[in-house]
Design an enzyme around this catalytic site. Sequence first.
Site, mmCIF file in Angstrom:
data_model
loop_
_atom_site.group_PDB
_atom_site.id
_atom_site.type_symbol
_atom_site.label_atom_id
_atom_site.label_comp_id
_atom_site.label_asym_id
_atom_site.label_seq_id
_atom_site.Cartn_x
_atom_site.Cartn_y
_atom_site.Cartn_z
ATOM 1 C CE LYS A 103 -4.088 -1.867 1.719
ATOM 2 N NZ LYS A 103 -5.320 -1.881 2.975
ATOM 3 C CE LYS B 106 -5.564 -8.404 -2.341
ATOM 4 N NZ LYS B 106 -5.909 -8.156 -1.011
ATOM 5 C CE LYS C 76 -12.088 -4.286 -0.694
ATOM 6 N NZ LYS C 76 -12.624 -4.317 0.579
HETATM 7 P P1 TYM Z 1 -10.538 -6.441 2.899
HETATM 8 O O1 TYM Z 1 -11.709 -5.602 2.991
HETATM 9 O O2 TYM Z 1 -9.438 -6.157 1.889
HETATM 10 O O3 TYM Z 1 -11.191 -7.913 2.334
HETATM 11 C C1 TYM Z 1 -12.059 -8.640 3.188
HETATM 12 C C2 TYM Z 1 -12.020 -10.079 3.097
HETATM 13 O O4 TYM Z 1 -11.774 -10.533 1.902
HETATM 14 C C3 TYM Z 1 -10.866 -11.483 1.718
HETATM 15 N N1 TYM Z 1 -10.313 -11.388 0.407
HETATM 16 C C4 TYM Z 1 -10.063 -12.381 -0.488
HETATM 17 N N2 TYM Z 1 -10.168 -13.640 -0.186
HETATM 18 C C5 TYM Z 1 -9.721 -14.495 -1.390
HETATM 19 N N3 TYM Z 1 -9.389 -13.946 -2.595
HETATM 20 C C6 TYM Z 1 -9.375 -12.757 -2.879
HETATM 21 N N4 TYM Z 1 -8.879 -12.175 -3.955
HETATM 22 C C7 TYM Z 1 -9.599 -11.766 -1.543
HETATM 23 N N5 TYM Z 1 -9.343 -10.368 -1.647
HETATM 24 C C8 TYM Z 1 -9.867 -10.243 -0.299
HETATM 25 C C9 TYM Z 1 -9.749 -10.609 2.805
HETATM 26 O O5 TYM Z 1 -8.594 -11.859 3.120
HETATM 27 C C10 TYM Z 1 -10.597 -10.567 3.858
HETATM 28 O O6 TYM Z 1 -10.948 -11.669 4.646
HETATM 29 N N6 TYM Z 1 -7.980 -5.756 7.084
HETATM 30 C C11 TYM Z 1 -9.041 -6.417 6.618
HETATM 31 C C12 TYM Z 1 -10.113 -6.130 7.208
HETATM 32 C C13 TYM Z 1 -10.224 -6.210 8.674
HETATM 33 C C14 TYM Z 1 -10.356 -7.366 9.371
HETATM 34 C C15 TYM Z 1 -10.314 -7.089 10.640
HETATM 35 C C16 TYM Z 1 -10.704 -8.722 8.979
HETATM 36 C C17 TYM Z 1 -10.073 -5.275 9.720
HETATM 37 N N7 TYM Z 1 -10.081 -5.762 10.816
HETATM 38 C C18 TYM Z 1 -10.430 -8.101 11.734
HETATM 39 C C19 TYM Z 1 -10.677 -9.947 9.952
HETATM 40 C C20 TYM Z 1 -10.658 -9.303 11.242
HETATM 41 C C21 TYM Z 1 -9.235 -6.040 4.880
HETATM 42 O O7 TYM Z 1 -8.684 -5.104 4.422
HETATM 43 O O8 TYM Z 1 -9.650 -6.855 4.303
#
Ligand code: TYM
Length: 335
Positions: free
Chosen positions: A115, A197, A200
């Site tokens: 990032k 991957k 978004k």
């Molecule tokens: P975020 O918002 O980027 O993604 C949300 C969830 O989606 C999963 N994910 C994927 N899984 C499979 N293939 C992909 N291409 C893919 N892209 C995203 C992510 O692994 C995630 O589970 N930091 C976290 C949000 C967060 C969080 C937490 C998660 C904040 N606090 C506490 C769990 C527990 C994030 O940015 O996820």
Amino acid sequence: MIDGKKILFSGMQATGNLTLGNYLGALKNWLTLSDEYECFYSVVDMHSITIRQDPAELRKRARNLLTLYIAAGLDPKKNCIYYQSHVSGHAELAWILNCFTYMGELNRMTQFKDKAAKHADNINAGLFTYPVLMAADILLYQADVVPVGVDQMQHLELTRNIAERFNNIYGEVFTVPEAYIGKVGAKIMSLQDPTKKMSKSDENPNGSIYLMDDPDTIMRKCKRAVTDSEGCIRYSEKQPGIKNLIDIYSACTGKTPDETVREFDGKGYGELKPAVGEAVISLLKPLQEEYARLSKDKAFIDSVIKENAEKANYYAMKTLRKVQRKVGFPDRIRS
Ligand code: TYM
């Protein structure tokens, strides 16, 4: 434990449009685990501002994401679905945990490096301590399990280390959480570059299937997916594009990758690609319909926001007060 049930915490950022990766890697597992656990599902809007956001847009996206959790099938009466920013305990615990996290640990986080490279003009301290806020999210609710995609594993490991470090000093304060990674779909790759991957924030919209894409768009993106010239359908690292399509098909239909490979034995990419498209379309159709219906029900969504913030606050405060005592903050005087 809450009422004899183990506790689950997870969250998603209200940034960008949710992709099929978010659904298959996280949300799908949330649905299967939600009966077994006492669940907290947060819209992590505080994490979102580590990257510059348009305020009106962030507010809108946060509400859309909260609505989407419910549309996906999470019952807000049983699952605590709420905004992170409505529970001040997240920020308060994050501050304390910052004092138990080393710069060296945060420097090793690959997501920070990625990032920071992408947003070189805004490498703020929040972006650096992002994983500590994530640890606070999880530890605040004494979560046993955290369903996430593979890309969040490093943050989960850090959370466990922080919890263990704190417990070693102050006794058993935090539950040390386990990650839950699904068997298929834990890392969905871009349709245009299957070594990256699905994300978004991808600049190429053809690389990602968005949860609100219409059927024609989904089919077009699947048909245009980058593959290879091998011509046969195998589940192999050497064919990352095909492997990704097999993963998507399997995760959408509930089959194993082996079963999918058998199903397409002797068939070509020209058959696999539209079949993947159909599988995604049928998976997302009910979600999109329910989302459209729920979005119009303002009073219902408002009531979910209010009631669940109160519930989350109640549990968050229990942990926070305990932690504050442990580190030596003075007791509050009650009249
Ligand atoms: P975020 O918002 O980027 O993604 C949300 C969830 O989606 C999963 N994910 C994927 N899984 C499979 N293939 C992909 N291409 C893919 N892209 C995203 C992510 O692994 C995630 O589970 N930091 C976290 C949000 C967060 C969080 C937490 C998660 C904040 N606090 C506490 C769990 C527990 C994030 O940015 O996820």
